[in-house]
Structures are given as C-alpha cells and as structure tokens.
Design a protein around this motif. Structure first.
Motif, PDB file in Angstrom:
ATOM      1  N   GLY A  57       0.826  -1.214   0.000  1.00  0.00           N
ATOM      2  CA  GLY A  57       0.000   0.000   0.000  1.00  0.00           C
ATOM      3  C   GLY A  57       0.854   1.254   0.000  1.00  0.00           C
ATOM      4  N   GLY A  58       0.256   2.322  -0.454  1.00  0.00           N
ATOM      5  CA  GLY A  58       0.936   3.612  -0.456  1.00  0.00           C
ATOM      6  C   GLY A  58       1.583   3.969  -1.780  1.00  0.00           C
ATOM      7  N   VAL A  59       2.046   2.968  -2.518  1.00  0.00           N
ATOM      8  CA  VAL A  59       2.628   3.206  -3.842  1.00  0.00           C
ATOM      9  C   VAL A  59       1.635   2.638  -4.844  1.00  0.00           C
ATOM     10  CG1 VAL A  59       4.555   2.705  -5.385  1.00  0.00           C
ATOM     11  CG2 VAL A  59       4.992   3.069  -2.964  1.00  0.00           C
ATOM     12  N   GLU A  60       1.240   3.473  -5.800  1.00  0.00           N
ATOM     13  CA  GLU A  60       0.250   3.062  -6.795  1.00  0.00           C
ATOM     14  C   GLU A  60       0.897   2.277  -7.930  1.00  0.00           C
ATOM     15  OE1 GLU A  60      -3.100   3.523  -6.705  1.00  0.00           O
ATOM     16  OE2 GLU A  60      -2.774   4.278  -4.675  1.00  0.00           O
ATOM     17  N   LEU A  61       0.239   1.207  -8.363  1.00  0.00           N
ATOM     18  CA  LEU A  61       0.760   0.354  -9.424  1.00  0.00           C
ATOM     19  C   LEU A  61       0.873   1.084 -10.759  1.00  0.00           C
ATOM     20  CD1 LEU A  61       1.601  -2.384 -10.683  1.00  0.00           C
ATOM     21  CD2 LEU A  61      -0.839  -2.873 -10.972  1.00  0.00           C
ATOM     22  N   TRP A  62      -0.197   1.731 -11.211  1.00  0.00           N
ATOM     23  CA  TRP A  62      -0.245   2.221 -12.590  1.00  0.00           C
ATOM     24  C   TRP A  62       0.773   3.312 -12.895  1.00  0.00           C
ATOM     25  CZ3 TRP A  62      -1.723  -1.569 -15.076  1.00  0.00           C
ATOM     26  CH2 TRP A  62      -2.723  -2.406 -14.596  1.00  0.00           C
ATOM     27  N   PRO A  63       1.014   4.287 -12.031  1.00  0.00           N
ATOM     28  CA  PRO A  63       2.077   5.260 -12.347  1.00  0.00           C
ATOM     29  C   PRO A  63       3.471   4.619 -12.377  1.00  0.00           C
ATOM     30  CG  PRO A  63       0.619   6.139 -10.659  1.00  0.00           C
ATOM     31  CD  PRO A  63       0.239   4.707 -10.861  1.00  0.00           C
ATOM     32  N   VAL A  64       3.715   3.663 -11.483  1.00  0.00           N
ATOM     33  CA  VAL A  64       5.009   2.975 -11.464  1.00  0.00           C
ATOM     34  C   VAL A  64       5.136   2.102 -12.708  1.00  0.00           C
ATOM     35  CG1 VAL A  64       6.469   1.335 -10.202  1.00  0.00           C
ATOM     36  CG2 VAL A  64       5.182   3.079  -8.952  1.00  0.00           C
ATOM     37  N   TRP A  65       4.065   1.415 -13.074  1.00  0.00           N
ATOM     38  CA  TRP A  65       4.065   0.610 -14.297  1.00  0.00           C
ATOM     39  C   TRP A  65       4.354   1.487 -15.506  1.00  0.00           C
ATOM     40  CZ3 TRP A  65       0.520   1.188 -18.358  1.00  0.00           C
ATOM     41  CH2 TRP A  65       0.667   0.258 -19.393  1.00  0.00           C
ATOM     42  N   LEU A  66       3.700   2.640 -15.593  1.00  0.00           N
ATOM     43  CA  LEU A  66       3.923   3.549 -16.722  1.00  0.00           C
ATOM     44  C   LEU A  66       5.373   4.034 -16.743  1.00  0.00           C
ATOM     45  CD1 LEU A  66       2.741   5.033 -19.138  1.00  0.00           C
ATOM     46  CD2 LEU A  66       2.069   6.869 -17.576  1.00  0.00           C
ATOM     47  N   GLY A  67       5.924   4.350 -15.581  1.00  0.00           N
ATOM     48  CA  GLY A  67       7.330   4.768 -15.509  1.00  0.00           C
ATOM     49  C   GLY A  67       8.263   3.662 -15.981  1.00  0.00           C
ATOM     50  N   ALA A  68       8.031   2.442 -15.506  1.00  0.00           N
ATOM     51  CA  ALA A  68       8.886   1.315 -15.896  1.00  0.00           C
ATOM     52  C   ALA A  68       8.744   1.000 -17.388  1.00  0.00           C
ATOM     53  CB  ALA A  68       8.550   0.080 -15.059  1.00  0.00           C
ATOM     54  N   ALA A  69       7.520   0.978 -17.884  1.00  0.00           N
ATOM     55  CA  ALA A  69       7.307   0.686 -19.307  1.00  0.00           C
ATOM     56  C   ALA A  69       7.950   1.765 -20.173  1.00  0.00           C
ATOM     57  CB  ALA A  69       5.806   0.568 -19.606  1.00  0.00           C
ATOM     58  N   SER A  70       7.792   3.031 -19.788  1.00  0.00           N
ATOM     59  CA  SER A  70       8.374   4.131 -20.564  1.00  0.00           C
ATOM     60  C   SER A  70       9.898   4.073 -20.569  1.00  0.00           C
ATOM     61  CB  SER A  70       7.927   5.482 -19.992  1.00  0.00           C
ATOM     62  OG  SER A  70       6.536   5.608 -20.059  1.00  0.00           O
TER      63      SER A  70
END
Length: 174
Positions: A57-70
C-alpha cells in the motif's frame, strides 16, 4: 555494498519518497534496457522489490508501471538506434568486439526470430538491450521494432511489478 543492501536501500528510499516511485521505475527500467548498461543495472530486481511496496500500500501500481514501461521503451529505442547507426559494423565496436561468439549467437537468434527477438530478449535480464541493438544492426524495419519494443515493455513492466504486489497484498493480514 552488496546487491541485497543496494536493493534494500533503494526500497527504503522509495518507501520514504513514494512520489518519486514512477521516476525511479523509469530510471531502473531504462538502465536495464540500454545496451551495455543493462549488464550492470539490476532493474528487474529493484522493480520486483518496488512491486512488494505496491502490494503493501501507499505506492500506486499504474504510475510505477507507466514509468517502468516508458523507461524500458526508451532504453530499447536508444539501443536500436545505436545498432541502426553502426549496422553490421557494431560487432567491431567496443565492448561487442570482445565477444564475437556472443554477437554471432545474437545474430543467429535474430535471424531465426526476426523482430520477435526484441520481444523475447526483453525477458532475458542482461540481454534486455541486446535484442534492440541487434534488431537495429541487422535492419529490422522501424515500425516492426516499435510495435515489438512497446508491447514487450508494457508486458515486462507489468510482469515484474504485479506478482510481488499481489503476493504481498495476499499475505498481509486483513
């Protein structure tokens, strides 16, 4: 500092600076996807650990996923452009000229799988950046490269982050 200590330090920092998690994911995914740098950046390991933070909890999946994918897409694209620039001469450029047998094997792999080699090597740790380099060096059309690069980066980022996030979320007491 050992690899475990390094990952622990990064995870602690990410937990304390959660707003920076997408940028951190971008940086590690970029490093793991850029040819040569991919040999020393433990991107998948760090991102899996960040996935555990997502599950806690506390860290959102989708922004981190977008950062990693980018980061992975851009690292792959730069690797492709390096290969495209040097073409088949890339085998004569340091550090590739030190490993002619590995470059020959990479070329054979590319000959067999074509643009799929970009997709497959995304999931082979240190070879992350080699697939795009070889694709560029041996003439994969840009559109085919970009489709394979983007699709594999999106899937890779999800598969690195989601299992740890799911496992931690399922193990935490309600």
């Amino acid at each position: 500092m050992t690899l475990d200590q390094f990952v622990d330090t990064v995870v602690t920092w990410t937990r304390d600076h959660q707003a920076w998690a997408p940028a951190l994911a971008f940086g590690f995914a970029f490093g793991e996807s850029l040819v040569v740098l991919s040999l020393v950046v433990p991107g998948s390991l760090v991102l899996a650990a960040v996935g555990a933070l997502i599950g806690a909890g506390g860290v959102e999946l989708w922004p981190v996923w977008l950062g990693a994918a980018s980061g992975s897409v851009i690292g792959g694209w730069i690797s492709y452009r390096i290969g495209d620039h040097y073409e088949e001469r890339v085998v004569n450029v340091w550090p590739f000229n030190r490993y002619p047998e590995k470059m020959a094997a990479a070329h054979r792999f590319f000959e067999r799988w074509g643009s799929w080699s970009v997709f497959f090597t995304r999931f082979l740790g240190p070879l992350h950046g080699v697939g795009p380099l070889v694709a560029g060096a041996f003439g994969t059309p840009r559109l085919l490269f970009h489709v394979s690069n983007i699709a594999s980066a999106m899937l890779w980022a999800f598969l690195v982050l989601a299992p740890a996030a799911t496992a931690v979320r399922n193990l935490m007491p309600v």
